[in-house]
Design an enzyme around this catalytic site. Structure first.
Site, mmCIF file in Angstrom:
data_model
loop_
_atom_site.group_PDB
_atom_site.id
_atom_site.type_symbol
_atom_site.label_atom_id
_atom_site.label_comp_id
_atom_site.label_asym_id
_atom_site.label_seq_id
_atom_site.Cartn_x
_atom_site.Cartn_y
_atom_site.Cartn_z
ATOM 1 C CE LYS A 163 -5.059 1.618 -0.947
ATOM 2 N NZ LYS A 163 -3.988 0.686 -0.630
ATOM 3 C CE LYS B 142 -1.688 4.229 2.298
ATOM 4 N NZ LYS B 142 -1.398 2.858 3.507
ATOM 5 C CB SER C 32 -1.367 -0.020 1.005
ATOM 6 O OG SER C 32 -1.559 -0.487 0.766
ATOM 7 C CB SER D 166 -4.291 1.212 3.192
ATOM 8 O OG SER D 166 -3.709 0.902 2.516
#
Length: 432
Positions: free
Chosen positions: A68, A253, A65, A125
């Site tokens: 992202k 993140k 993720s 997420s």
């Protein structure tokens, strides 16, 4: 399958991913000085982009993720450019509604604002929220992926390839929306750090989202979305996460698949210095592992390094105080640097040995009239730390401090006569 990084529980309309079926990464080897249990890692200073520490930092790996971050960057840039508003409504299309893994259970036709979806993507997420935003920007997710790969090239990301907006394995995407190219998303730790540098530099308000500890996505939801970043400084008062809370940490993140292990791109600021850390491939069965390894990296940077300025902006460089301008009222104009130059160095390091390397613009191009602030050259500084195989090189422009006005014809005539006799005298002198 992309999984959220907290225990799988149902959350009032919000669900976490089901456990992935692939074999988990349960251990990693470590031969580096910090004893990092990672597949790869990078520590970078955010303003200079200087790499302070690296373990397999150039090796492309599945980022899960952390993918992202590029979606976040592009959407934030669309808002910055006025192409989107945070209050714009986004209607969920089929692709977004069929996403698996971490999600907020968007149904086809559901409407939410850009800000709501962005928040769900940034802190929880959510794959469906991410795809909905991608389709809002580019019409289809694959059109958005083209933007992602174009941005990666612009940013100088050397190994990055994006297959989708989420970081899901291609086989876990809805069947009718998979790319024809079977390649999976890959990104090195250094690429992830470069991307994070662009986020914190171009969108310094990123903390508006990344520091949200919990968020109610729908009014009917009984349980809040929880931020997957356990290291947020604000968690120092959270009984569950206070042992991981890190002073100055405000993003960025997380990522997790069984293939990728646990990953985390973190960033923290102390005493005006912002560091970016990336760990990839920590123990897939231990969610805390990415935060334990990140702390090692950040502690190393903040405890042992400092940002030292070699030259300030608007500073005169010794030996390059002036530049000659042809046909100008004044034969020379003062010049200064347009930007500062600094390096992350071991605390107490002596930088007196770093010397400037000046290169001027072609003299034939330096002809009056020239405006104040005209670039007339560059100055380059090179620094090599003890634990770096390659030196760090920084260049800034040299610019004029005033207008260089064109001289009148009579002054130019007298100057030409003077130069003629000077050249003649030199020629005669060289005969003897």
């Amino acid at each position: 399958m992309l999984c959220m990084s907290i225990s799988p529980i149902a959350m009032g309309g919000v669900a976490l991913a089901a456990p992935a079926k692939k074999a988990a990464i349960t251990s990693t080897t470590s031969t580096d000085a910090l004893g990092l249990q990672v597949r790869s890692a990078i520590l970078m200073e955010a303003t200079t982009g200087q790499i302070i520490y690296s373990v397999n930092g150039d090796d492309p790996m599945p980022p899960a993720s952390m993918t992202k971050m590029m979606t976040e960057y592009i959407v934030a840039d669309q808002v910055k450019q006025g192409k989107l508003k945070w209050t714009d409504k986004v209607s969920t299309l089929e692709n977004a509604s069929k996403q698996i893994g971490s999600r907020v259970f968007l149904a086809q036709g559901d409407e939410h604002t850009v800000e709501q979806l962005y928040t769900a993507m940034a802190i929880a997420s959510a794959n469906d929220a991410t795809v909905a935003l991608a389709e809002k920007v580019a019409g289809t997710e694959q059109n958005f992926v083209k933007l992602m790969n174009d941005e990666a090239k612009r940013m100088g990301m050397k190994t990055a390839y994006f297959a989708n907006s989420t970081g899901l394995n291609v086989g876990d995407m809805p069947e009718n929306y998979r790319p024809s190219d079977p390649r999976e998303t890959k990104m090195s730790a250094q690429d992830a750090a470069t991307l994070a540098k662009y986020i914190v530099t171009d969108h310094p308000d990123f903390t508006k989202f990344t520091t949200i500890q919990s968020y109610k996505f729908r009014e009917r939801d009984k349980t809040l979305l929880q931020n997957l970043d356990w290291m947020l400084e604000a968690n120092k008062s959270n009984i569950n996460f206070k042992q991981y809370a890190y002073p100055g940490l405000d993003g960025l993140k997380t990522g997790h698949t069984e293939n990728a292990g646990n990953c985390f791109t973190g960033t923290a600021v102390r005493n005006g210095v912002r560091l970016i850390s990336v760990v990839m491939g920590t123990d897939a069965k231990q969610q805390k592992s990415r935060f334990v390894e990140t702390k090692k990296l950040l502690d190393y940077g903040f405890d042992n390094y400092e940002l030292k300025q070699v030259v300030a902006p608007k500073t005169t460089v010794k030996g390059a105080e002036h530049v000659a301008i042809k046909k100008s009222k004044q034969s020379e104009v003062a010049v200064v640097t347009d930007q500062p130059v600094g390096f992350m160095v071991k605390k107490g390091a002596n930088l007196s040995g770093i010397k400037p390397d000046v290169k001027w613009v072609d003299a034939d191009k330096l002809v009056a009239p020239l405006k104040k602030g005209t670039v007339v050259g560059t100055v380059t500084y090179t620094y090599k730390s003890d634990n770096s195989a390659t030196p760090t090189v920084k260049s800034v422009n040299l610019v004029t401090t005033e207008d260089a006005e064109k001289a009148g014809w009579f002054k130019l005539f007298l100057r030409a006569i003077g130069q003629f006799f000077a050249d003649l005298f030199t020629a005669i002198k060289n005969l003897f």
